[in-house]
Motif scaffolding. Structure first.
Motif, PDB file in Angstrom:
ATOM      1  N   ASP A   3     -74.205  -4.951-152.563  1.00 40.95           N
ATOM      2  CA  ASP A   3     -74.542  -3.645-153.137  1.00 40.95           C
ATOM      3  C   ASP A   3     -74.872  -2.643-152.029  1.00 40.95           C
ATOM      4  N   SER A   4     -74.789  -1.375-152.382  1.00 45.11           N
ATOM      5  CA  SER A   4     -75.219  -0.305-151.491  1.00 45.11           C
ATOM      6  C   SER A   4     -75.661   0.863-152.357  1.00 45.11           C
ATOM      7  N   HIS A   5     -76.350   1.809-151.761  1.00 41.16           N
ATOM      8  CA  HIS A   5     -76.746   2.995-152.498  1.00 41.16           C
ATOM      9  C   HIS A   5     -76.950   4.143-151.526  1.00 41.16           C
ATOM     10  N   SER A   6     -77.037   5.350-152.046  1.00 38.56           N
ATOM     11  CA  SER A   6     -77.308   6.514-151.208  1.00 38.56           C
ATOM     12  C   SER A   6     -78.021   7.567-152.027  1.00 38.56           C
ATOM     13  N   PHE A   7     -78.773   8.418-151.351  1.00 45.69           N
ATOM     14  CA  PHE A   7     -79.410   9.539-152.016  1.00 45.69           C
ATOM     15  C   PHE A   7     -79.543  10.675-151.021  1.00 45.69           C
ATOM     16  N   VAL A   8     -79.331  11.876-151.499  1.00 41.79           N
ATOM     17  CA  VAL A   8     -79.424  13.072-150.667  1.00 41.79           C
ATOM     18  C   VAL A   8     -80.212  14.115-151.439  1.00 41.79           C
ATOM     19  N   GLN A  17     -81.444  20.627-155.294  1.00 39.96           N
ATOM     20  CA  GLN A  17     -80.270  19.827-155.639  1.00 39.96           C
ATOM     21  C   GLN A  17     -80.451  18.390-155.140  1.00 39.96           C
ATOM     22  N   GLY A  18     -79.728  17.470-155.768  1.00 40.57           N
ATOM     23  CA  GLY A  18     -79.809  16.089-155.333  1.00 40.57           C
ATOM     24  C   GLY A  18     -78.564  15.310-155.685  1.00 40.57           C
ATOM     25  N   PHE A  19     -78.249  14.330-154.842  1.00 38.18           N
ATOM     26  CA  PHE A  19     -77.137  13.417-155.111  1.00 38.18           C
ATOM     27  C   PHE A  19     -77.668  11.993-155.021  1.00 38.18           C
ATOM     28  N   PHE A  20     -77.289  11.153-156.004  1.00 40.84           N
ATOM     29  CA  PHE A  20     -77.761   9.779-156.061  1.00 40.84           C
ATOM     30  C   PHE A  20     -76.607   8.878-156.475  1.00 40.84           C
ATOM     31  N   ALA A  21     -76.566   7.668-155.943  1.00 39.62           N
ATOM     32  CA  ALA A  21     -75.452   6.784-156.271  1.00 39.62           C
ATOM     33  C   ALA A  21     -75.809   5.323-156.032  1.00 39.62           C
ATOM     34  N   CYS A  85     -65.568  -1.822-155.096  1.00 39.70           N
ATOM     35  CA  CYS A  85     -66.914  -1.651-155.635  1.00 39.70           C
ATOM     36  C   CYS A  85     -66.869  -0.783-156.884  1.00 39.70           C
ATOM     37  N   THR A  86     -67.763  -1.073-157.797  1.00 39.49           N
ATOM     38  CA  THR A  86     -67.995  -0.154-158.898  1.00 39.49           C
ATOM     39  C   THR A  86     -68.936   0.930-158.393  1.00 39.49           C
ATOM     40  N   ALA A  87     -69.007   2.034-159.114  1.00 46.18           N
ATOM     41  CA  ALA A  87     -69.817   3.153-158.642  1.00 46.18           C
ATOM     42  C   ALA A  87     -70.390   3.933-159.811  1.00 46.18           C
ATOM     43  N   VAL A  88     -71.649   4.324-159.673  1.00 43.66           N
ATOM     44  CA  VAL A  88     -72.247   5.300-160.583  1.00 43.66           C
ATOM     45  C   VAL A  88     -72.910   6.356-159.726  1.00 43.66           C
ATOM     46  N   THR A  89     -72.570   7.614-159.972  1.00 41.67           N
ATOM     47  CA  THR A  89     -73.081   8.715-159.174  1.00 41.67           C
ATOM     48  C   THR A  89     -73.702   9.769-160.084  1.00 41.67           C
ATOM     49  N   ALA A  90     -74.698  10.476-159.553  1.00 36.26           N
ATOM     50  CA  ALA A  90     -75.336  11.575-160.284  1.00 36.26           C
ATOM     51  C   ALA A  90     -75.542  12.735-159.332  1.00 36.26           C
TER      52      ALA A  90
END
Length: 358
Positions: A3-8, A17-21, A85-90
């Motif tokens: 797994d991996s993830h990121s947030f900005v 503003q924000g980005f999450f995944a 990989c599967t992905a979910v982003t917001a």
């Protein structure tokens, strides 16, 4: 751990503003880690290339661009890197009444750098930088290991909470608070640090609205809590889904035991270049204007959702004020239910949505 993830936060140098995944890898960790490091950069490039284009279309373009980039990596490695990989982003975007960003005279930053990003490894961040009290974040990991029967067991490995907090800055000011919490992998792309020199932030006007755009491919899921009710923002792309199964067979493939060509359980993903004819990267997208009834968002891979329903997850953490503790509680639930998969959970708390910002 795949797994991996990121947030900005303050994404594209716009305050609020924000980005999450969350990226759930399979057949190796390369695709998930690449997405954790670069997906937000691809999104920012797509936004700057077509500033007037609807955001759902931008997200669709970004998913396809990332998918193509992973396919090129596979070709360049002579097939040695063939993971997916599967992905979910917001993407939490600040907009004016017309759904635009008229307060921007030009793109806020000329490159893909944002003031804060969650895509780089840096274990040498100074211990002296104070945490901002308006943002709370933590990282924990569950690293599966096999028992004597080949089944995976969850083992919790804590990372430094203060390291994440030191890398964060406020996106709200005195009247707005934003807190995010992450439980999940400790992969290289899951660490956080400042993205170079600070970019001057654009502060939107007080009457701006906040719109949550989500996009997913595969069975990583996003669930919004609205007045205590679970609102699923994503779609599970699985071989057991009749609509997806028909798309696979129409393309010349087959679904056996719920798996594409008897191999892959998900029908959409990023990467998986050897199965790209059937396992596409096209995302399911949603657009939700947030209001004061919206309390928080959960992003997680199927390691969580396999052992809990959307509504139960909402009820489990709704009364937990701290996002860090909320994510820990969801992760612990997955462990208690003996999940056999990697688990990554991101919890984003919304506050004062009826006011000036989030």
């Amino acid at each position: 751990m795949e797994d991996s993830h990121s947030f900005v936060v303050d994404f594209d140098a716009v305050k609020g503003q924000g980005f999450f995944a969350v990226f759930d890898g399979h057949a190796g960790k390369h695709a998930a880690e690449w997405c954790g490091s670069h997906f937000h950069e691809q999104l920012l490039d797509a936004l700057h290339a077509a500033p007037g284009k609807p955001v759902p279309d931008i997200l669709n373009t970004t998913f396809h661009n990332v998918d193509e980039a992973l396919s090129r990596l596979c070709e360049e490695s002579d097939g040695k890197i063939h993971s997916g990989c599967t992905a979910v982003t917001a993407f939490l975007r600040v907009e004016d009444a017309d759904g635009q960003q008229s307060f921007l005279s030009a793109p806020a930053s000329p490159t893909s750098d944002s003031p804060i990003s969650g895509h780089s490894v840096d274990n040498s961040i100074d211990n002296d930088i104070p945490a901002n009290p308006s943002i709370e974040s933590s990282v924990e990991s569950i690293k599966p290991k096999s028992d004597t029967n080949g089944h995976k067991k969850g083992k919790k490995d804590k990372s430094s909470t203060s390291r994440i907090r030191r890398a964060l800055r406020s996106i709200g000011g005195a009247s707005s608070k934003f807190s995010s919490s992450i439980s999940g992998t400790s992969s290289p792309s899951a660490s956080t640090k400042s993205a170079g020199d600070a970019v001057p932030l654009v502060v939107p006007p007080a009457n701006s609205k906040h719109v949550l755009y989500s996009a997913n491919a595969g069975d990583a899921r996003g669930v919004l809590c609205r007045s205590g009710k679970a609102v699923r923002l994503t779609y599970d792309h699985k071989g057991t889904d009749k609509q997806e199964a028909k798309r696979i067979t129409d393309a010349g493939g087959f679904v056996m035991s719920g798996r594409v060509n008897g191999v892959l359980a998900v029908t959409r993903s990023l990467g998986d270049s050897s199965m790209k004819e059937f396992v596409v990267g096209a995302p399911y997208t949603t657009e939700t204007e947030l209001c004061e009834d919206d309390e928080f968002l959960i992003l997680a891979c199927d390691g969580l959702w396999d052992v809990i329903t959307d509504q139960t997850a909402i009820e489990l953490i709704r009364e937990v004020e701290d996002a860090q503790e909320a994510s820990k509680k969801l992760m612990q639930h997955a462990l208690d239910q003996r999940t056999s998969d990697n688990v990554t959970v991101v919890v984003i708390k919304f506050r004062n949505l009826g006011g000036e910002s989030v």
